[in-house]
Scaffold this motif. Structure first.
Motif, short mmCIF file in Angstrom:
data_model
loop_
_atom_site.label_atom_id
_atom_site.label_comp_id
_atom_site.label_asym_id
_atom_site.label_seq_id
_atom_site.Cartn_x
_atom_site.Cartn_y
_atom_site.Cartn_z
N ASP A 1 0.82 -1.21 0.00
CA ASP A 1 0.00 0.00 0.00
C ASP A 1 0.86 1.25 0.00
OD1 ASP A 1 0.97 0.17 2.61
OD2 ASP A 1 -0.99 0.06 3.56
N CYS A 2 0.16 2.40 -0.02
CA CYS A 2 0.83 3.69 0.10
C CYS A 2 0.23 4.41 1.31
CB CYS A 2 0.66 4.51 -1.18
SG CYS A 2 -0.98 5.21 -1.42
N GLU A 3 0.77 5.57 1.65
CA GLU A 3 0.32 6.29 2.84
C GLU A 3 -1.15 6.70 2.75
OE1 GLU A 3 3.03 9.51 1.98
OE2 GLU A 3 4.39 8.72 3.49
N LEU A 4 -1.68 6.79 1.55
CA LEU A 4 -3.05 7.25 1.34
C LEU A 4 -4.06 6.11 1.44
CD1 LEU A 4 -2.22 9.52 -1.72
CD2 LEU A 4 -2.42 10.20 0.68
N GLY A 5 -3.59 4.88 1.64
CA GLY A 5 -4.50 3.75 1.74
C GLY A 5 -4.83 3.10 0.40
#
Length: 162
Positions: free
Chosen positions: A116-120
């Motif tokens: 994933d990334c920090e933004l979900g």
């Protein structure tokens, strides 16, 4: 966690023969931060395969057996449109199967989220194990094919040095 591991100038030509001390991957990158996670056990891999009803890609299995849910703060192709934060681990609390259960629409389509990334937003394997980026921004879900296989995906991750 521990401070990021400093690795050699090369980043992503992942091979299973390389020691974790030099990251075992190799790209066109300068210095970067990389934090290995807890390696997946064979029983955890088999359980994931049972749940999704197919084998995981060999290159992905080799990666998670060595690096598990590794932290990799970077971008695919260096593009801010495709950030990556970490690969999911195999734990019950926040691992790959928990993420799959949290996204039942993906499960029905045989899609497996693995990072994933920090933004979900999530990186997933489709039924043919191609890599896609699913973006949930603004309540509108979009999907973009990123790579034909996991090895290609890994080689294209760029992590900026500090």
């Amino acid at each position: 966690g521990t401070p990021f591991k400093r690795c050699p100038k090369k980043f992503m030509t992942f091979t299973t023969q390389v020691e974790p001390s030099n990251c075992g991957w190799g790209t066109k990158m300068s210095d970067f931060g990389f934090e290995p996670g807890v390696p997946f056990q064979e029983t955890q891999i088999k359980r994931i395969e049972e749940v999704i009803g197919r084998r995981l890609p060999d290159d992905y299995v080799a990666f998670v057996k060595q690096y598990g849910g590794a932290f990799v703060g970077g971008y695919v192709d260096g593009s801010e449109d495709f950030p990556i934060l970490a690969f999911f681990d195999a734990s019950e609390e926040k691992g790959i199967l928990r993420n799959l259960n949290a996204l039942p629409d993906l499960m029905e389509d045989g899609i497996l989220p693995f990072a994933d990334c920090e933004l979900g937003n999530v990186y997933v394997f489709d039924k043919e194990n191609r890599v896609h980026y699913i973006n949930y921004y603004g309540g509108k879900t979009t999907s973009k094919k990123i790579a034909n296989d996991f090895g290609d995906f890994l080689r294209r991750i760029v992590v900026n040095g500090d």
